[in-house]
Scaffold this motif. Structure first.
Motif, short mmCIF file in Angstrom:
data_model
loop_
_atom_site.label_atom_id
_atom_site.label_comp_id
_atom_site.label_asym_id
_atom_site.label_seq_id
_atom_site.Cartn_x
_atom_site.Cartn_y
_atom_site.Cartn_z
N THR A 153 0.81 -1.22 0.00
CA THR A 153 0.00 0.00 0.00
C THR A 153 0.84 1.27 0.00
O THR A 153 0.34 2.34 -0.29
CB THR A 153 -0.93 0.02 1.23
OG1 THR A 153 -0.15 -0.11 2.41
CG2 THR A 153 -1.92 -1.14 1.16
N ASP A 154 2.11 1.14 0.34
CA ASP A 154 3.02 2.30 0.35
C ASP A 154 3.87 2.28 -0.91
O ASP A 154 4.41 1.23 -1.29
CB ASP A 154 3.91 2.25 1.60
CG ASP A 154 4.61 3.58 1.87
OD1 ASP A 154 5.33 4.06 0.97
OD2 ASP A 154 4.42 4.14 2.97
N ASP A 155 3.98 3.42 -1.56
CA ASP A 155 4.77 3.50 -2.79
C ASP A 155 6.23 3.15 -2.55
O ASP A 155 6.91 2.66 -3.45
CB ASP A 155 4.67 4.90 -3.40
CG ASP A 155 3.28 5.18 -3.97
OD1 ASP A 155 2.56 4.21 -4.26
OD2 ASP A 155 2.93 6.37 -4.12
N VAL A 156 6.71 3.42 -1.34
CA VAL A 156 8.10 3.04 -0.99
C VAL A 156 8.05 1.60 -0.50
O VAL A 156 7.54 1.32 0.59
CB VAL A 156 8.67 3.98 0.09
CG1 VAL A 156 10.10 3.56 0.43
CG2 VAL A 156 8.62 5.42 -0.38
N PHE A 157 8.55 0.70 -1.29
CA PHE A 157 8.39 -0.74 -1.03
C PHE A 157 8.82 -1.15 0.37
O PHE A 157 8.10 -1.88 1.07
CB PHE A 157 9.18 -1.52 -2.08
CG PHE A 157 9.04 -3.02 -1.97
CD1 PHE A 157 7.85 -3.64 -2.27
CD2 PHE A 157 10.11 -3.80 -1.56
CE1 PHE A 157 7.71 -5.03 -2.17
CE2 PHE A 157 9.99 -5.18 -1.46
CZ PHE A 157 8.79 -5.79 -1.77
N ARG A 158 9.97 -0.64 0.81
CA ARG A 158 10.49 -1.07 2.12
C ARG A 158 9.64 -0.60 3.29
O ARG A 158 9.78 -1.11 4.40
CB ARG A 158 11.92 -0.56 2.29
CG ARG A 158 12.07 0.95 2.37
CD ARG A 158 13.51 1.37 2.60
NE ARG A 158 13.65 2.82 2.65
CZ ARG A 158 13.84 3.58 1.58
NH1 ARG A 158 13.91 3.02 0.38
NH2 ARG A 158 13.95 4.89 1.70
#
Length: 229
Positions: free
Chosen positions: A55-60
């Motif tokens: 759900t977060d564009d920043v994968f980590r």
């Protein structure tokens, strides 16, 4: 015989950890040509289900990823080692699909994606004694698929192992060719990993569904147990 022994060092590192363990005997793990479409559909559906964990564009920054990356900071590891669920979700985030390998691998990969939990399986007939999950002394023999030379475990690394050597390194990051599932596998142990309470809840649901899917797809009653501190 207990299929997995978790060493005390693991509970010291991860006191909230739980491991769902399933054992299945009498499997026919051959993938018939007429089944390929069926298992491809199973994997495609799992990839769609897995979108809810990204759900977060920043994968980590996605919780499933960040929690396991944090867990991997607590022990020695090879550079680039990541949880098996991160590897699967990375493919999902990049818009890549999974292709059928063999029935049991396809089943546990689909479960892993649908519930956001690491899951792995080994051939019981290829084990040298009981499988343990513990901390490596260092030097335990390990040869991953496609590699000609031994890549022994590091001192302090979390590994699955038996009397011959390492079976998986860094939890389920990478498995040994020696005990991997093949078309000829008839007896297998499957492990779903969790290191905190939220993961443990999803792991239990995943194990229940995995048990049912093995019955539905392979006609085998898998024994299930949970190991915790």
């Amino acid at each position: 015989m207990q299929p997995l022994i978790v060493d005390d060092q693991i509970w010291e590192l991860f006191p909230e950890a739980q491991f769902q363990v399933l054992v299945a005997h009498g499997i026919d793990n051959h993938l018939a040509a007429m089944q390929t479409e069926h298992y491809q559909a199973m994997l495609d559906n799992a990839v769609k289900e897995a979108q809810k964990f990204i759900t977060d564009d920043v994968f980590r920054n996605n919780p499933v990823i960040s929690e396991w990356r944090d867990a991997f900071t607590k022990f020695k590891k090879k550079k680039g080692a990541r949880s098996s669920i991160e590897a699967l979700l990375k493919r999902v985030s990049q818009g890549k699909s999974l292709s059928p390998i063999n029935p049991l691998v396809d089943i546990y990969n689909s479960i892993s994606l649908e519930f956001g939990v690491p899951c792995g399986s080994e051939d019981l007939q290829k084990m040298d004694g009981t499988m343990h999950l513990g901390v490596a002394k260092g030097g335990e023999s390990f040869r991953p698929l496609g590699v000609e030379e031994d890549e022994p475990a590091l001192p302090g690394e979390v590994i699955y192992y038996d009397q011959t050597g390492a079976i998986c390194r860094c939890f389920n990051w990478r498995e040994a060719q020696r005990t991997m599932l093949t078309d000829e596998t008839t007896d297998a142990v499957l492990v779903i990993e969790a290191v905190n309470a939220d993961q443990a809840q999803r792991a239990q649901q995943a194990a229940e569904e995995l048990q049912q899917r093995i019955k539905t797809e392979l006609g085998v009653d898998a024994e299930r147990m949970v190991l915790k501190k």
